[in-house]
Design a protein around this motif. Structure first.
Motif, mmCIF file in Angstrom:
data_model
loop_
_atom_site.group_PDB
_atom_site.id
_atom_site.type_symbol
_atom_site.label_atom_id
_atom_site.label_comp_id
_atom_site.label_asym_id
_atom_site.label_seq_id
_atom_site.Cartn_x
_atom_site.Cartn_y
_atom_site.Cartn_z
ATOM 1 N N SER A 40 0.853 -1.191 0.000
ATOM 2 C CA SER A 40 0.000 0.000 0.000
ATOM 3 C C SER A 40 0.884 1.235 0.000
ATOM 4 C CB SER A 40 -0.897 0.036 1.230
ATOM 5 O OG SER A 40 -1.952 -0.874 1.094
ATOM 6 N N ILE A 41 0.394 2.273 -0.641
ATOM 7 C CA ILE A 41 1.079 3.565 -0.641
ATOM 8 C C ILE A 41 0.133 4.567 -0.011
ATOM 9 C CG2 ILE A 41 2.195 5.328 -2.061
ATOM 10 C CD1 ILE A 41 2.524 3.130 -4.225
ATOM 11 N N ILE A 42 0.631 5.241 1.013
ATOM 12 C CA ILE A 42 -0.222 6.173 1.739
ATOM 13 C C ILE A 42 0.536 7.487 1.901
ATOM 14 C CG2 ILE A 42 0.531 5.500 4.088
ATOM 15 C CD1 ILE A 42 -2.512 5.455 4.828
ATOM 16 N N GLY A 43 -0.192 8.574 1.972
ATOM 17 C CA GLY A 43 0.467 9.880 2.119
ATOM 18 C C GLY A 43 -0.502 10.975 1.754
ATOM 19 N N PRO A 44 -0.222 12.208 2.184
ATOM 20 C CA PRO A 44 -1.162 13.310 1.961
ATOM 21 C C PRO A 44 -1.365 13.626 0.484
ATOM 22 C CG PRO A 44 0.894 14.097 2.918
ATOM 23 C CD PRO A 44 0.960 12.620 2.942
ATOM 24 N N SER A 45 -2.440 14.312 0.207
ATOM 25 C CA SER A 45 -2.767 14.701 -1.168
ATOM 26 C C SER A 45 -1.607 15.463 -1.796
ATOM 27 C CB SER A 45 -4.022 15.575 -1.126
ATOM 28 O OG SER A 45 -4.387 15.914 -2.437
ATOM 29 N N GLY A 46 -1.251 15.079 -3.009
ATOM 30 C CA GLY A 46 -0.206 15.787 -3.736
ATOM 31 C C GLY A 46 1.205 15.252 -3.511
ATOM 32 N N CYS A 47 1.345 14.109 -2.804
ATOM 33 C CA CYS A 47 2.694 13.600 -2.518
ATOM 34 C C CYS A 47 3.235 12.732 -3.651
ATOM 35 C CB CYS A 47 2.729 12.855 -1.197
ATOM 36 S SG CYS A 47 1.852 11.303 -1.200
ATOM 37 N N GLY A 48 2.454 12.535 -4.705
ATOM 38 C CA GLY A 48 2.992 11.848 -5.875
ATOM 39 C C GLY A 48 2.559 10.403 -6.040
ATOM 40 N N LYS A 49 1.540 9.978 -5.282
ATOM 41 C CA LYS A 49 1.108 8.582 -5.352
ATOM 42 C C LYS A 49 0.602 8.219 -6.753
ATOM 43 C CE LYS A 49 -1.985 9.344 -2.095
ATOM 44 N NZ LYS A 49 -1.772 10.786 -1.857
ATOM 45 N N SER A 50 -0.296 9.044 -7.284
ATOM 46 C CA SER A 50 -0.833 8.759 -8.621
ATOM 47 C C SER A 50 0.265 8.876 -9.674
ATOM 48 C CB SER A 50 -1.966 9.727 -8.965
ATOM 49 O OG SER A 50 -3.053 9.534 -8.096
ATOM 50 N N THR A 51 1.160 9.835 -9.478
ATOM 51 C CA THR A 51 2.265 10.004 -10.429
ATOM 52 C C THR A 51 3.099 8.726 -10.501
ATOM 53 O OG1 THR A 51 2.345 12.371 -9.941
ATOM 54 C CG2 THR A 51 4.294 11.401 -10.977
ATOM 55 N N LEU A 52 3.395 8.145 -9.340
ATOM 56 C CA LEU A 52 4.195 6.920 -9.311
ATOM 57 C C LEU A 52 3.475 5.784 -10.039
ATOM 58 C CD1 LEU A 52 6.716 5.424 -8.348
ATOM 59 C CD2 LEU A 52 5.541 4.974 -6.176
ATOM 60 N N LEU A 53 2.183 5.626 -9.772
ATOM 61 C CA LEU A 53 1.426 4.564 -10.433
ATOM 62 C C LEU A 53 1.357 4.786 -11.940
ATOM 63 C CD1 LEU A 53 0.805 3.210 -7.809
ATOM 64 C CD2 LEU A 53 -1.620 3.271 -8.339
ATOM 65 N N ARG A 54 1.175 6.040 -12.330
ATOM 66 C CA ARG A 54 1.098 6.341 -13.765
ATOM 67 C C ARG A 54 2.412 6.025 -14.463
ATOM 68 N NH1 ARG A 54 -2.601 9.320 -16.052
ATOM 69 N NH2 ARG A 54 -1.056 10.413 -17.299
ATOM 70 N N ILE A 55 3.519 6.288 -13.759
ATOM 71 C CA ILE A 55 4.827 5.974 -14.343
ATOM 72 C C ILE A 55 4.977 4.457 -14.463
ATOM 73 C CG2 ILE A 55 7.315 5.992 -13.848
ATOM 74 C CD1 ILE A 55 6.951 8.862 -12.815
ATOM 75 N N LEU A 56 4.540 3.727 -13.426
ATOM 76 C CA LEU A 56 4.627 2.264 -13.481
ATOM 77 C C LEU A 56 3.789 1.705 -14.615
ATOM 78 C CD1 LEU A 56 4.533 1.410 -9.671
ATOM 79 C CD2 LEU A 56 6.439 1.036 -11.238
ATOM 80 N N ALA A 57 2.674 2.362 -14.906
ATOM 81 C CA ALA A 57 1.787 1.889 -15.968
ATOM 82 C C ALA A 57 2.211 2.412 -17.340
ATOM 83 C CB ALA A 57 0.357 2.306 -15.669
ATOM 84 N N SER A 58 3.353 3.084 -17.394
ATOM 85 C CA SER A 58 3.847 3.678 -18.650
ATOM 86 C C SER A 58 2.897 4.729 -19.214
ATOM 87 C CB SER A 58 4.113 2.618 -19.727
ATOM 88 O OG SER A 58 4.965 1.637 -19.235
ATOM 89 N N LEU A 59 2.081 5.328 -18.368
ATOM 90 C CA LEU A 59 1.202 6.402 -18.826
ATOM 91 C C LEU A 59 1.928 7.739 -18.724
ATOM 92 C CD1 LEU A 59 -2.054 5.258 -17.004
ATOM 93 C CD2 LEU A 59 -1.583 5.130 -19.465
ATOM 94 N N ASP A 60 3.071 7.713 -18.067
ATOM 95 C CA ASP A 60 3.878 8.908 -17.893
ATOM 96 C C ASP A 60 5.329 8.454 -17.812
ATOM 97 O OD1 ASP A 60 4.478 11.576 -17.495
ATOM 98 O OD2 ASP A 60 2.894 11.845 -15.983
ATOM 99 N N LYS A 61 6.244 9.373 -18.090
ATOM 100 C CA LYS A 61 7.663 8.992 -18.051
ATOM 101 C C LYS A 61 8.347 9.651 -16.857
ATOM 102 C CE LYS A 61 9.022 8.190 -22.850
ATOM 103 N NZ LYS A 61 8.191 8.990 -23.762
ATOM 104 N N PRO A 62 9.275 8.926 -16.200
ATOM 105 C CA PRO A 62 10.029 9.602 -15.152
ATOM 106 C C PRO A 62 10.981 10.618 -15.769
ATOM 107 C CG PRO A 62 10.867 7.369 -15.474
ATOM 108 C CD PRO A 62 9.679 7.529 -16.381
ATOM 109 N N THR A 63 11.286 11.688 -15.047
ATOM 110 C CA THR A 63 12.261 12.665 -15.540
ATOM 111 C C THR A 63 13.640 12.017 -15.562
ATOM 112 O OG1 THR A 63 10.914 14.390 -14.541
ATOM 113 C CG2 THR A 63 13.131 15.012 -15.235
ATOM 114 N N ASN A 64 13.963 11.287 -14.518
ATOM 115 C CA ASN A 64 15.067 10.336 -14.593
ATOM 116 C C ASN A 64 14.846 9.183 -13.635
ATOM 117 O OD1 ASN A 64 16.037 11.684 -12.156
ATOM 118 N ND2 ASN A 64 16.784 13.235 -13.592
#
Ligand SMILES: Nc1ncnc2c1ncn2[C@@H]1O[C@H](COP(=O)(O)OP(=O)(O)OP(=O)(O)O)[C@@H](O)[C@H]1O
Ligand SMILES: [Mg+2]
Length: 247
Positions: A40-64
């Motif tokens: 599980s990933i937990i943390g306040p709104s805006g801490c990047g949880k969705s961003t991390l999942l989107r990167i894992l799903a290849s819906l977004d690219k990491p900057t590095n």
């Protein structure tokens, strides 16, 4: 036994706004996800949880940084934060859609789809359109859709957020049962501390700006878990600990 399914190495994500402003959504994320692990990933709104999942799903690219997959990166199921059913398709057409796209609409998979619809309490609503469903029903349909092709890895972004407390507990138990049966690797974003403890092998606690992992907590509660575990002192110790870490 516990081989690595996904290796996340030094992942950073910086979003650039049109006015040149930068948002560091993720900072040096390092994590080894083991095969068949429930994280599980937990943390306040805006801490990047969705961003991390989107990167894992290849819906977004990491900057590095890199994401290293043990097997292929394309056998992933994604349950989005907002249920994203196609409004012009019925419930059944929606949940069957990935099977059609992937040319996997076999007799066996379709029978399994019926079972999933039943489990999710959507039997009888196959012909309904998303606009005719409640928020929770839409969410359950999108979970069925993500499970339809039996993915190895399931990325779930607050899948139970729109559900009432009772349905939420039931879906949690159901998810554990499916997980135990199918040995999927699950990354599960939630805002509920108790839910994260109940479901997980490990809870990743993140903090915002600049979106980093604060602490990783092993949940050493016996499995299979039933709701009774929530009454135990051990369970409540974990809840307390997480509350402290989250501030
Ligand atoms: N496409 C985007 N363009 C610019 N900034 C973005 C984009 N997506 C996310 N961000 C920013 O990145 C940060 C992390 O967002 P993210 O959606 O990953 O947070 P979250 O942890 O999922 O929050 P929540 O719990 O509210 O869903 C936020 O500051 C957000 O404004
Ligand atoms: Mg989010």
């Amino acid at each position: 036994m516990s081989s690595t399914a996904i290796r996340i190495e030094n992942v950073n994500k910086i979003y650039k706004a049109r006015d040149g402003r930068e948002v560091q959504a993720l900072t040096n994320i390092n994590l080894n996800v083991k095969k068949s692990e429930f994280i599980s990933i937990i943390g306040p709104s805006g801490c990047g949880k969705s961003t991390l999942l989107r990167i894992l799903a290849s819906l977004d690219k990491p900057t590095n940084g890199v994401i290293d997959w043990e097997n292929s990166a394309d056998n992933i199921g994604f349950v989005f934060q907002d249920a994203t059913l196609l409004p012009w398709k019925t419930v059944y057409q929606n949940v069957k859609f990935p099977l059609e796209v992937k040319k996997l609409a076999t007799k066996e998979n379709l029978a399994n789809l019926d079972k999933l619809l039943e489990l999710a309490g959507l039997k009888g609503f196959e012909k309904a359109y998303p606009r005719e469903l409640s928020g929770g029903m839409k969410q359950r349909a999108s979970i069925v859709r993500a499970l339809s092709y039996n993915p190895d890895v399931l990325l779930m972004d607050e899948p139970f957020g729109a559900l009432d407390a009772l349905t939420r507990d039931k879906m949690g138990l159901e998810l554990l049962r499916i997980w135990q049966e199918t040995k999927k690797t699950i990354l599960f974003v939630t805002h509920s501390i108790a839910e994260s403890v109940f479901l997980s092998d490990r809870v990743i606690v993140m903090s915002p700006r600049p979106g980093k992992i604060d602490e990783i907590i092993d949940i050493d509660l016996p499995r299979p878990r039933t709701v009774d575990v929530k009454e135990t002192p051990e369970f409540n110790q974990y809840v307390k600990k997480l509350r402290e870490v989250l501030g």
